[in-house]
Write an enzyme that holds these catalytic residues in place. Structure first.
Site, PDB file in Angstrom:
ATOM      1  N   HIS A   3       0.767  -1.284   0.218  1.00  0.00           N
ATOM      2  CA  HIS A   3      -0.126   0.445  -0.314  1.00  0.00           C
ATOM      3  C   HIS A   3       0.685   1.199  -0.132  1.00  0.00           C
ATOM      4  O   HIS A   3       2.237   1.633   0.516  1.00  0.00           O
ATOM      5  CB  HIS A   3      -0.756  -0.380   1.077  1.00  0.00           C
ATOM      6  CG  HIS A   3      -0.318   0.221   2.589  1.00  0.00           C
ATOM      7  ND1 HIS A   3       0.266   0.658   3.055  1.00  0.00           N
ATOM      8  CD2 HIS A   3      -0.225  -1.192   3.431  1.00  0.00           C
ATOM      9  CE1 HIS A   3       1.342   0.783   4.775  1.00  0.00           C
ATOM     10  NE2 HIS A   3       0.235  -0.957   3.954  1.00  0.00           N
TER      11      HIS A   3
HETATM   12  P1  TYD Z   1      -1.096  -2.737   7.507  1.00  0.00           P
HETATM   13  O1  TYD Z   1      -1.030  -1.617   7.763  1.00  0.00           O
HETATM   14  O2  TYD Z   1      -1.563  -3.420   6.091  1.00  0.00           O
HETATM   15  O3  TYD Z   1      -0.095  -4.148   7.430  1.00  0.00           O
HETATM   16  P2  TYD Z   1       0.972  -3.389   7.071  1.00  0.00           P
HETATM   17  O4  TYD Z   1       1.153  -2.277   6.033  1.00  0.00           O
HETATM   18  O5  TYD Z   1       2.167  -3.747   7.961  1.00  0.00           O
HETATM   19  O6  TYD Z   1       0.953  -5.128   6.206  1.00  0.00           O
HETATM   20  O7  TYD Z   1      -2.201  -3.234   8.627  1.00  0.00           O
HETATM   21  C1  TYD Z   1      -3.050  -4.371   8.866  1.00  0.00           C
HETATM   22  C2  TYD Z   1      -4.271  -4.126  10.303  1.00  0.00           C
HETATM   23  O8  TYD Z   1      -3.949  -3.691  11.072  1.00  0.00           O
HETATM   24  C3  TYD Z   1      -5.052  -3.448   9.785  1.00  0.00           C
HETATM   25  O9  TYD Z   1      -6.478  -4.705   9.645  1.00  0.00           O
HETATM   26  C4  TYD Z   1      -5.100  -2.427  10.158  1.00  0.00           C
HETATM   27  C5  TYD Z   1      -4.520  -2.409  11.483  1.00  0.00           C
HETATM   28  N1  TYD Z   1      -3.602  -1.626  12.275  1.00  0.00           N
HETATM   29  C6  TYD Z   1      -4.483  -0.505  13.193  1.00  0.00           C
HETATM   30  O10 TYD Z   1      -5.209  -0.984  13.284  1.00  0.00           O
HETATM   31  N2  TYD Z   1      -3.160   0.091  13.496  1.00  0.00           N
HETATM   32  C7  TYD Z   1      -2.824   0.664  12.760  1.00  0.00           C
HETATM   33  O11 TYD Z   1      -1.085   1.392  13.688  1.00  0.00           O
HETATM   34  C8  TYD Z   1      -1.222  -0.040  11.888  1.00  0.00           C
HETATM   35  C9  TYD Z   1      -0.132   0.751  11.516  1.00  0.00           C
HETATM   36  C10 TYD Z   1      -2.104  -1.222  11.401  1.00  0.00           C
END
Ligand code: TYD
Length: 142
Positions: A52
Protein backbone atom coordinates in the site's frame (compact mmCIF):
# COMPACT_ATOMS: atom_id res chain seq x y z
CA UNK A 1 7.37 11.78 -4.00
CA UNK A 2 10.11 10.03 -5.90
CA UNK A 3 12.21 6.98 -5.19
CA UNK A 4 15.21 9.24 -4.45
CA UNK A 5 13.25 10.84 -1.59
CA UNK A 6 13.54 7.50 0.23
CA UNK A 7 16.81 7.19 2.06
CA UNK A 8 18.74 5.19 4.59
CA UNK A 9 19.41 7.00 7.85
CA UNK A 10 22.43 5.74 9.76
CA UNK A 11 21.72 6.05 13.49
CA UNK A 12 24.47 6.44 16.06
CA UNK A 13 25.54 3.24 17.76
CA UNK A 14 26.76 3.75 21.30
CA UNK A 15 29.10 0.82 21.72
CA UNK A 16 29.83 -0.57 25.14
CA UNK A 17 31.34 -3.84 26.40
CA UNK A 18 27.87 -4.40 27.94
CA UNK A 19 26.19 -4.18 24.53
CA UNK A 20 25.19 -1.53 22.02
CA UNK A 21 22.57 1.22 22.30
CA UNK A 22 20.88 3.29 19.59
CA UNK A 23 18.69 6.30 20.32
CA UNK A 24 16.26 8.06 17.97
CA UNK A 25 14.91 11.51 18.81
CA UNK A 26 12.05 13.15 16.87
CA UNK A 27 13.13 15.87 14.46
CA UNK A 28 16.78 15.35 15.42
CA UNK A 29 17.83 11.92 14.23
CA UNK A 30 14.83 11.59 11.88
CA UNK A 31 12.90 14.21 9.85
CA UNK A 32 9.54 13.45 11.49
CA UNK A 33 7.75 13.94 14.78
CA UNK A 34 6.87 10.43 16.00
CA UNK A 35 3.16 10.06 16.81
CA UNK A 36 2.91 6.28 16.55
CA UNK A 37 5.15 3.24 16.83
CA UNK A 38 4.24 -0.26 15.69
CA UNK A 39 6.13 -3.42 14.92
CA UNK A 40 5.67 -6.42 12.68
CA UNK A 41 6.98 -9.74 13.92
CA UNK A 42 6.51 -13.51 13.66
CA UNK A 43 6.04 -13.17 9.91
CA UNK A 44 5.70 -16.69 8.48
CA UNK A 45 8.35 -17.64 5.89
CA UNK A 46 7.48 -16.49 2.38
CA UNK A 47 4.81 -14.00 3.49
CA UNK A 48 4.89 -10.33 2.52
CA UNK A 49 3.54 -7.24 4.29
CA UNK A 50 2.72 -3.72 3.22
CA UNK A 51 1.31 -3.53 -0.27
CA UNK A 52 0.00 0.00 0.00
CA UNK A 53 0.91 3.69 -0.08
CA UNK A 54 -0.03 6.52 2.27
CA UNK A 55 -1.52 9.84 1.17
CA UNK A 56 0.20 11.82 3.91
CA UNK A 57 1.95 9.52 6.38
CA UNK A 58 5.75 9.45 6.57
CA UNK A 59 7.51 6.48 8.11
CA UNK A 60 10.89 5.15 9.18
CA UNK A 61 11.37 1.38 9.03
CA UNK A 62 14.01 -0.37 11.08
CA UNK A 63 15.03 -4.00 11.32
CA UNK A 64 15.34 -4.24 15.10
CA UNK A 65 16.19 -7.93 14.80
CA UNK A 66 16.90 -10.18 11.81
CA UNK A 67 16.48 -8.92 8.27
CA UNK A 68 13.95 -8.26 5.50
CA UNK A 69 13.60 -6.48 2.18
CA UNK A 70 11.58 -3.35 1.49
CA UNK A 71 10.60 -2.57 -2.09
CA UNK A 72 9.68 1.07 -2.63
CA UNK A 73 7.89 2.23 -5.77
CA UNK A 74 6.99 5.78 -6.87
CA UNK A 75 4.86 4.66 -9.81
CA UNK A 76 7.75 5.03 -12.23
CA UNK A 77 10.70 3.33 -10.56
CA UNK A 78 11.19 0.64 -7.92
CA UNK A 79 14.08 0.11 -5.56
CA UNK A 80 14.76 -2.79 -3.19
CA UNK A 81 16.38 -2.16 0.19
CA UNK A 82 17.76 -4.84 2.47
CA UNK A 83 17.50 -3.92 6.15
CA UNK A 84 19.66 -6.04 8.41
CA UNK A 85 21.00 -3.78 11.18
CA UNK A 86 19.17 -2.01 14.04
CA UNK A 87 21.18 1.17 13.39
CA UNK A 88 19.79 1.67 9.86
CA UNK A 89 16.42 3.29 9.24
CA UNK A 90 14.67 3.55 5.88
CA UNK A 91 12.80 6.86 5.54
CA UNK A 92 9.70 6.52 3.36
CA UNK A 93 7.92 9.79 2.49
CA UNK A 94 4.24 10.11 1.55
CA UNK A 95 2.89 8.58 -1.66
CA UNK A 96 5.39 5.78 -2.02
CA UNK A 97 4.12 2.23 -2.55
CA UNK A 98 5.96 -0.26 -0.30
CA UNK A 99 6.15 -4.00 0.16
CA UNK A 100 8.17 -5.91 2.73
CA UNK A 101 9.22 -9.51 2.17
CA UNK A 102 12.02 -12.02 2.67
CA UNK A 103 11.68 -11.83 6.48
CA UNK A 104 14.30 -13.92 8.26
CA UNK A 105 13.11 -16.12 11.14
CA UNK A 106 12.69 -13.91 14.22
CA UNK A 107 12.82 -10.65 12.22
CA UNK A 108 11.17 -7.62 13.82
CA UNK A 109 10.26 -4.58 11.69
CA UNK A 110 9.88 -1.46 13.81
CA UNK A 111 7.97 1.41 12.21
CA UNK A 112 8.07 5.03 13.41
CA UNK A 113 5.14 6.97 11.96
CA UNK A 114 4.41 10.68 11.65
CA UNK A 115 0.71 10.33 12.48
CA UNK A 116 -1.95 8.26 14.21
CA UNK A 117 -3.52 5.30 12.44
CA UNK A 118 -6.11 6.30 9.88
CA UNK A 119 -7.45 3.85 7.31
CA UNK A 120 -8.52 6.76 5.07
CA UNK A 121 -4.83 7.68 4.63
CA UNK A 122 -4.15 4.33 2.89
CA UNK A 123 -4.15 3.60 -0.83
CA UNK A 124 -4.40 -0.19 -0.93
CA UNK A 125 -5.05 -0.63 -4.63
CA UNK A 126 -1.98 -0.46 -6.89
CA UNK A 127 -4.04 0.68 -9.89
CA UNK A 128 -5.46 3.54 -7.84
CA UNK A 129 -1.93 4.45 -6.67
CA UNK A 130 -0.65 4.58 -10.25
CA UNK A 131 -3.61 6.70 -11.29
CA UNK A 132 -3.15 9.10 -8.36
CA UNK A 133 0.59 9.66 -8.94
CA UNK A 134 -0.08 9.97 -12.69
CA UNK A 135 -2.73 12.64 -12.09
CA UNK A 136 -0.38 14.52 -9.74
CA UNK A 137 2.44 14.52 -12.32
CA UNK A 138 0.05 15.70 -15.03
CA UNK A 139 -1.25 18.63 -12.98
CA UNK A 140 2.37 19.66 -12.22
CA UNK A 141 3.22 19.63 -15.93
CA UNK A 142 0.24 21.82 -16.83
P1 TYD B 1 -1.38 -2.78 7.55
O1 TYD B 1 -0.90 -1.39 7.70
O2 TYD B 1 -2.11 -3.14 6.30
O3 TYD B 1 -0.16 -3.81 7.72
P2 TYD B 1 1.24 -3.83 6.95
O4 TYD B 1 1.36 -2.64 6.11
O5 TYD B 1 2.21 -3.73 8.02
O6 TYD B 1 1.32 -5.12 6.25
O7 TYD B 1 -2.27 -3.15 8.83
C1 TYD B 1 -2.75 -4.45 9.07
C2 TYD B 1 -4.00 -4.33 9.93
O8 TYD B 1 -3.69 -3.72 11.18
C3 TYD B 1 -5.09 -3.49 9.30
O9 TYD B 1 -6.33 -4.13 9.54
C4 TYD B 1 -5.06 -2.18 10.05
C5 TYD B 1 -4.47 -2.56 11.39
N1 TYD B 1 -3.63 -1.48 11.96
C6 TYD B 1 -4.11 -0.75 13.03
O10 TYD B 1 -5.21 -0.97 13.54
N2 TYD B 1 -3.31 0.25 13.55
C7 TYD B 1 -2.09 0.52 13.02
O11 TYD B 1 -1.38 1.45 13.51
C8 TYD B 1 -1.61 -0.24 11.90
C9 TYD B 1 -0.27 0.04 11.28
C10 TYD B 1 -2.43 -1.24 11.41
Amino acid sequence: MKINDCRIINFKKISDPRGNLTVIESKKDIPIEIKRVYYIYEVPGGKSRGGHAHKNLEQIMISISGSFNVVVDDGQQRKRYYLDHPYYGLYIPRMIWREMDNFSPGAVCLVLASDYYSESDYIRDYGEFIKTVGDTNESKER
